[in-house]
Structures are given as C-alpha cells and as structure tokens.
Motif scaffolding. Structure first.
Motif, mmCIF file in Angstrom:
data_model
loop_
_atom_site.group_PDB
_atom_site.id
_atom_site.type_symbol
_atom_site.label_atom_id
_atom_site.label_comp_id
_atom_site.label_asym_id
_atom_site.label_seq_id
_atom_site.Cartn_x
_atom_site.Cartn_y
_atom_site.Cartn_z
ATOM 1 N N ASN A 68 106.615 62.504 69.893
ATOM 2 C CA ASN A 68 106.289 63.735 69.195
ATOM 3 C C ASN A 68 104.930 64.208 69.711
ATOM 4 O OD1 ASN A 68 105.145 65.553 67.132
ATOM 5 N ND2 ASN A 68 106.941 65.008 65.919
ATOM 6 N N LYS A 69 104.942 65.190 70.608
ATOM 7 C CA LYS A 69 103.727 65.607 71.299
ATOM 8 C C LYS A 69 102.724 66.273 70.361
ATOM 9 C CE LYS A 69 106.021 66.066 75.770
ATOM 10 N NZ LYS A 69 106.412 66.978 76.879
ATOM 11 N N LYS A 70 103.227 67.003 69.365
ATOM 12 C CA LYS A 70 102.313 67.677 68.436
ATOM 13 C C LYS A 70 101.504 66.657 67.640
ATOM 14 C CE LYS A 70 102.066 70.981 64.618
ATOM 15 N NZ LYS A 70 102.818 71.852 63.678
ATOM 16 N N LEU A 71 102.181 65.637 67.107
ATOM 17 C CA LEU A 71 101.475 64.588 66.374
ATOM 18 C C LEU A 71 100.529 63.825 67.289
ATOM 19 C CD1 LEU A 71 103.956 62.826 63.894
ATOM 20 C CD2 LEU A 71 101.798 63.952 63.358
ATOM 21 N N LEU A 72 100.966 63.618 68.512
ATOM 22 C CA LEU A 72 100.136 62.898 69.482
ATOM 23 C C LEU A 72 98.780 63.575 69.646
ATOM 24 C CD1 LEU A 72 99.715 60.795 71.751
ATOM 25 C CD2 LEU A 72 100.913 62.365 73.291
ATOM 26 N N LEU A 73 98.779 64.889 69.769
ATOM 27 C CA LEU A 73 97.532 65.622 69.970
ATOM 28 C C LEU A 73 96.737 65.769 68.673
ATOM 29 C CD1 LEU A 73 98.743 68.449 72.393
ATOM 30 C CD2 LEU A 73 97.338 66.464 72.963
ATOM 31 N N THR A 74 97.427 66.158 67.595
ATOM 32 C CA THR A 74 96.739 66.441 66.325
ATOM 33 C C THR A 74 96.077 65.200 65.753
ATOM 34 O OG1 THR A 74 98.448 68.103 65.871
ATOM 35 C CG2 THR A 74 96.982 67.524 64.061
ATOM 36 N N MET A 75 96.732 64.049 65.867
ATOM 37 C CA MET A 75 96.164 62.812 65.341
ATOM 38 C C MET A 75 95.362 62.066 66.398
ATOM 39 S SD MET A 75 98.057 59.618 63.424
ATOM 40 C CE MET A 75 98.455 60.624 62.013
ATOM 41 N N GLY A 76 95.781 62.178 67.654
ATOM 42 C CA GLY A 76 95.144 61.402 68.709
ATOM 43 C C GLY A 76 93.708 61.798 68.989
ATOM 44 N N ILE A 77 93.423 63.094 69.005
ATOM 45 C CA ILE A 77 92.065 63.545 69.336
ATOM 46 C C ILE A 77 91.032 63.061 68.318
ATOM 47 C CG2 ILE A 77 90.589 65.591 69.607
ATOM 48 C CD1 ILE A 77 93.042 66.980 70.898
ATOM 49 N N PRO A 78 91.236 63.273 67.001
ATOM 50 C CA PRO A 78 90.244 62.739 66.048
ATOM 51 C C PRO A 78 90.183 61.210 66.052
ATOM 52 C CG PRO A 78 92.128 63.691 64.892
ATOM 53 C CD PRO A 78 92.252 64.095 66.312
ATOM 54 N N SER A 79 91.303 60.554 66.347
ATOM 55 C CA SER A 79 91.305 59.086 66.416
ATOM 56 C C SER A 79 90.367 58.596 67.508
ATOM 57 C CB SER A 79 92.716 58.564 66.685
ATOM 58 O OG SER A 79 93.586 58.824 65.615
ATOM 59 N N GLY A 131 94.139 61.330 58.735
ATOM 60 C CA GLY A 131 94.727 60.057 59.133
ATOM 61 C C GLY A 131 94.191 59.592 60.472
ATOM 62 N N GLY A 132 94.036 60.528 61.405
ATOM 63 C CA GLY A 132 93.469 60.198 62.708
ATOM 64 C C GLY A 132 92.032 59.726 62.622
ATOM 65 N N ILE A 133 91.254 60.388 61.772
ATOM 66 C CA ILE A 133 89.841 60.024 61.587
ATOM 67 C C ILE A 133 89.715 58.600 61.051
ATOM 68 C CG2 ILE A 133 87.792 60.472 60.169
ATOM 69 C CD1 ILE A 133 88.472 63.482 60.409
ATOM 70 N N TYR A 134 90.426 58.316 59.959
ATOM 71 C CA TYR A 134 90.282 57.006 59.313
ATOM 72 C C TYR A 134 90.908 55.880 60.133
ATOM 73 C CZ TYR A 134 88.586 59.501 55.212
ATOM 74 O OH TYR A 134 87.850 60.286 54.368
#
Length: 244
Positions: A68-79, A131-134
């Motif tokens: 899922n590319k959208k989740l990959l970017l939206t969560m991955g960058i803050p992570s 979720g990505g941040i934490y």
C-alpha cells in the motif's frame, strides 16, 4: 558469549522472527528482550537494527506483490524522522532506564491489546502520521515500535500480505536510518559483524516459516498467543532489571 549461549541466542532469534511475522507485531518486540539477556542494552539496539534489515528484506521479497504505497509514504516519512530523534535520545538516557522502560512498554502494550482486542484507530491521515511518529520514536529509543505501527495499520483492514509488505517496507526505512544513528552512537561494535551472516539467514528462514503458517492458520489465534508472550517477556524484563 560461549557456544551454548550462542546457540540459545540464535534459536530465540528464529522464534522471535517466526512469531513476529505471524502475530503481526514484528520480530523486534520479541528479539529486543531476548537479546538483552546476552548483550548490554546499547549493543542490543545496534544488533536489532542489523537483524531487522535482513528480516524486512525477507518479508519484502516474500510478499513483494502486495504493497500500500499511500500508507508507506504517509506513515513512513514521520517514522524515519522520529526514529532519528529516538536514537539520539538513547545517548542521553541511561541504558538501565531504557531497560525498565522497555519492560513497562511491553506490559502496557500487551495489556492494552488484551483488554481492547478490537481496538481500531480512525482511518485518517492524522492517525496515520501519529502512528508513524510514535512507532518511529519507540523504535529508535527502545528498539521496537512495530506494534504501534500495527495498531495504526489495522484500522485499514488490509489483506494479510499487504499488511506485512507495507509494514516491512516502512520498517526498512526505519532500520536503515537508525542503523546510521546507532553506528554514530557507537552501538554497532566490530564484534557484532560476525553474527550478521547467520542473522540474515535466520531472518529469511523465520519469515518464510511465518509466511507458511500464516497462510494455514488464522492470524487472530497467533495474535492472542503473541500478546500473552509479550506480557510475560515484559514481566521478565522488569524482573531482570530489579535483580541486576
């Protein structure tokens, strides 16, 4: 580490990878406390990042047709941003404090999931970014943040293969980033590298076995077992800290 301890360490690593793949929490939630039996906590952080690289490469390869590319970017960058912050904080916070924080985190996490087994977060960008941040912060600080990422992604009701592939891809970015931070912190010593080839082999084997089991038996059964194991490991980590 003597030969008997090495064998035990690698067996526990394989178990962590299999259960982490099936349970959906990632292997680090089990690997970090297991490795803490054999190494000091800062070394555990370094070896976890290296082991996770092989683990995630294996999952990306085995589940390569699902992402899922959208989740990959939206969560991955803050992570990735916050894993750097977490990794830098480990230089400030004493390792014995990090160990007890890990134990408390595992107990609280498993308790939350056991109490609220249907816990689902809202499916919006704000929740995904949080979720990505934490998850990134906990991965950098304590070595494990996959469970937080898991609860965030669970809201989207992803097919199992998509869930594993997307989570592993996000984790790959986290691990590559924190490996650099941990190396600069001095956590990845020369004597760790001798374990790398076997850790890579175990990462692939454990992911492969986990995938086979995941296709045959409902994930929810293993998820429940995983939660109780996380609770026990958290209690053991706290007990170990008290008696040091």
């Amino acid at each position: 580490m003597n030969e008997a301890n090495q064998i035990l360490f690698f067996l526990l690593t394989l178990v962590a990878e299999i259960i982490g793949t099936i349970g959906g929490f990632g292997s680090s939630v089990f690997f970090v406390p297991f490795a803490n039996i054999f190494f000091d906590f800062h070394t555990v952080l370094g070896i976890t990042a290296i082991f996770h690289l092989s683990s995630n490469l294996s999952k990306i390869y085995l589940f390569k047709n699902a992402l899922n590319k959208k989740l990959l970017l939206t969560m991955g960058i803050p992570s990735i941003i916050f894993v750097i912050i977490g990794g830098l904080l480990t230089k400030i916070i004493a390792s014995n404090v990090l160990e007890i924080l890990l134990g408390i985190f595992l107990i609280a996490l498993s308790g939350l999931f056991l109490w609220k087994d249907k816990l689902i977060l809202p499916t919006n960008n704000y929740s995904v970014i949080q979720g990505g941040i934490y998850s990134g912060l906990m991965a950098g600080l304590l070595g494990t943040g996959g469970a937080i990422r898991g609860i965030t992604m669970a809201a989207f009701n992803l097919e199992k293969s998509v869930f594993v592939a997307t989570s592993a891809s996000i984790d790959m970015g986290i691990d590559l980033t924190r490996s650099v931070v941990y190396y600069q912190n001095g956590y990845i010593q020369a004597d760790i590298w001798k374990y790398v080839p076997l850790l890579f082999a175990i990462g692939f084997l454990g992911s492969w076995i986990g995938k086979k089991i995941l296709h045959r038996i409902p994930q929810v059964i293993f998820r429940k077992i995983s939660l109780y194991l996380i609770l026990l490991i958290g209690l053991f980590t706290c007990f170990q800290w008290v008696w040091k």
